[in-house]
Design a protein around this motif. Structure first.
Motif, PDB file in Angstrom:
ATOM      1  N   SER A  72    -112.102  16.705  10.015  1.00  0.00           N
ATOM      2  CA  SER A  72    -111.395  17.167   8.816  1.00  0.00           C
ATOM      3  C   SER A  72    -111.240  18.681   8.918  1.00  0.00           C
ATOM      4  O   SER A  72    -112.121  19.367   9.432  1.00  0.00           O
ATOM      5  N   GLY A  94    -109.270  14.082   6.641  1.00  0.00           N
ATOM      6  CA  GLY A  94    -110.354  13.343   7.293  1.00  0.00           C
ATOM      7  C   GLY A  94    -110.468  11.939   6.727  1.00  0.00           C
ATOM      8  O   GLY A  94    -110.700  10.970   7.466  1.00  0.00           O
ATOM      9  N   THR A  95    -110.297  11.829   5.418  1.00  0.00           N
ATOM     10  CA  THR A  95    -110.350  10.521   4.764  1.00  0.00           C
ATOM     11  C   THR A  95    -109.275   9.607   5.331  1.00  0.00           C
ATOM     12  O   THR A  95    -109.533   8.443   5.680  1.00  0.00           O
ATOM     13  N   LYS A 127    -114.914  23.050   5.885  1.00  0.00           N
ATOM     14  CA  LYS A 127    -115.442  22.544   7.155  1.00  0.00           C
ATOM     15  C   LYS A 127    -115.506  23.670   8.193  1.00  0.00           C
ATOM     16  O   LYS A 127    -114.863  24.707   8.035  1.00  0.00           O
ATOM     17  N   ASP A 170    -117.790   9.262  12.098  1.00  0.00           N
ATOM     18  CA  ASP A 170    -117.316  10.215  11.091  1.00  0.00           C
ATOM     19  C   ASP A 170    -117.889  11.587  11.419  1.00  0.00           C
ATOM     20  O   ASP A 170    -118.971  11.960  10.961  1.00  0.00           O
TER      21      ASP A 170
HETATM   22  C1  PLP Z   1    -115.103  16.118   4.473  1.00  0.00           C
HETATM   23  C2  PLP Z   1    -115.572  14.794   4.928  1.00  0.00           C
HETATM   24  C3  PLP Z   1    -114.724  13.677   4.946  1.00  0.00           C
HETATM   25  C4  PLP Z   1    -113.339  13.684   4.372  1.00  0.00           C
HETATM   26  O1  PLP Z   1    -112.480  14.644   4.889  1.00  0.00           O
HETATM   27  P1  PLP Z   1    -111.238  15.121   3.979  1.00  0.00           P
HETATM   28  O2  PLP Z   1    -110.411  15.912   4.923  1.00  0.00           O
HETATM   29  O3  PLP Z   1    -111.799  15.907   2.850  1.00  0.00           O
HETATM   30  O4  PLP Z   1    -110.547  13.899   3.512  1.00  0.00           O
HETATM   31  C5  PLP Z   1    -115.218  12.490   5.444  1.00  0.00           C
HETATM   32  N1  PLP Z   1    -116.481  12.402   5.901  1.00  0.00           N
HETATM   33  C6  PLP Z   1    -117.324  13.442   5.897  1.00  0.00           C
HETATM   34  C7  PLP Z   1    -118.704  13.271   6.440  1.00  0.00           C
HETATM   35  C8  PLP Z   1    -116.901  14.668   5.396  1.00  0.00           C
HETATM   36  O5  PLP Z   1    -117.761  15.688   5.342  1.00  0.00           O
END
Ligand code: PLP
Length: 382
Positions: free
Chosen positions: A189, A68-69, A194, A165
């Motif tokens: 993500s 997600g990042t 999640k 996001d």
């Molecule tokens: C988990 C999360 C991310 C990052 O996702 P990753 O897959 O862990 O890099 C970004 N924003 C929010 C709001 C998240 O909960």
């Protein structure tokens, strides 16, 4: 910790989250590992997974990437956000909201949150728009989608890009539009906790903008276009998706609705059980409502640490998502507002506590958690 046969320990992170799909995971591993194609990333399973989410969410394109990042970074980069630009983000949330902005050379500007939903407050965001602002990047939090209609309106009025996001908001729908479908692009993500988590790292970019999708697709694999190997159009990243995880997610997609429904039922039961505790210093989110999704069940409690200790004594493990605001983090302090971290964000960081929530959490464990929280609020011993 007082743990008995009637009152076993309830972990916050369930160690058996994927137990029911063990065979499917082993089979995916074997199948990909022995496939004559020997393609472990960005193969046909990844393409099928992208297609499945694109169809499900009604977006023109979906691009799988490594987290997600990374999805946020690729989107900001593909939108041309860079040095000299500002991006308005919520002051309360996870580190990637600030670090991805900094990683493309831009500056995060921290806005205060709505005290009920804990998401970016559109009015506070509007006050911070300058001629350097390039984008708004709200995040959905815990179980509430951000106020996307007002944020979309703000972006349109001020000519800003809107990056949604929605990393954790799978299953959320607001006014008929799913989470991830409100901005120029949205991200998911799939890290294990999640709603549509998996035992690994992965993310997805959703967008209706074909040019943006094409650029994200190139940036995720060293700036190559997917046809001409070793021709690098852009300075890209290594942000590719794993074939074993794609096969596993395709398998798990069939059960997603049911898992979301079970998580939602637990959230609603918590909310109904805690509705009368606001006067006793424990504020629960309401049951149901538009724009809700069952990621994490979060209470706000004046004596948060007291509640945490009380629940631990009752065998209930809890979690504090973000004990401090983003501008109070050493890494982001250089970008903190002159007046310090905004007050509602600080208040949320001081009071938030999250309860266990997963699809296979048994009713008896849910009741154990409910009675322990009520006992604390009403001043009884655990
Ligand atoms: C988990 C999360 C991310 C990052 O996702 P990753 O897959 O862990 O890099 C970004 N924003 C929010 C709001 C998240 O909960």
């Amino acid at each position: 910790m007082t743990v008995t046969a009637e009152r076993p320990a309830v972990p916050f992170f369930a160690p058996d989250l994927f137990e029911a799909d063990r065979e499917a995971l082993l089979e995916a591993l074997y199948e990909v590992g022995t496939d004559p194609e020997q393609k472990f990333i960005l193969g046909r399973r990844t393409a099928r997974f992208e297609d499945a989410l694109r169809t499900r969410l009604g977006s023109a394109d979906a691009v799988a990437c490594s987290s997600g990042t990374s999805a946020l970074t690729l989107v900001l980069s593909a939108l041309g956000v860079g040095p000299g630009d500002e991006v308005i983000v919520p002051a309360f949330g996870c580190a990637p909201l600030a670090s991805t902005v900094l990683s493309v050379g831009a500056v995060p500007v921290f806005a205060d949150i709505d005290p009920a939903t804990l998401t970016l407050d559109p009015a506070r965001a509007e006050e911070l728009v300058t001629d350097r602002t390039r984008a708004l990047m709200p995040a959905h939090m815990f179980s509430f989608m951000a106020d996307m209609p007002r944020l979309r309106d703000l972006a349109a009025r001020t000519g800003l890009r809107l990056v949604e996001d929605s990393a954790l908001a799978q299953g959320g729908v607001l006014r008929g539009t799913p989470a991830g479908r409100w901005g120029d692009a949205g991200v998911y993500s799939f890290v294990q906790v999640k709603v549509f988590g998996m035992p690994g790292e992965g993310g997805m970019v959703l967008t209706d903008d074909a040019a943006l999708a094409g650029r994200v697709r190139m940036l995720r694999n060293h700036g190559q276009d997917g046809r001409n190997r070793f021709l690098h159009h852009h300075v890209g990243h290594n942000s590719r998706f794993d074939e074993v995880m794609a096969a596993f997610q395709l398998h798990r997609l069939a059960g997603l609705e049911e898992r979301v429904a079970r998580r939602t039922a637990i959230c609603d039961h918590y909310s109904r059980s805690f509705a009368d505790l606001a006067g006793a210093g424990v504020t629960a989110p309401p049951a149901g409502g538009d724009g809700r999704f069952p990621y994490v069940y979060t209470l706000l409690c004046e004596d948060r640490d007291g509640l945490r200790a009380h629940l631990a004594a009752a065998g209930v493990d809890t979690h504090v998502y973000y004990p401090r605001t983003l501008p109070e983090q050493p890494a982001f302090a250089p970008y903190a507002p002159a007046a310090g971290a905004p007050p509602r964000a600080r208040d949320a960081a001081r009071r938030n506590i999250s309860l266990p929530l997963y699809p296979h959490l048994a009713d008896a464990r849910v009741e154990q958690i409910v009675s322990a929280v009520r006992a604390f609020a009403l001043g009884r011993k655990p």
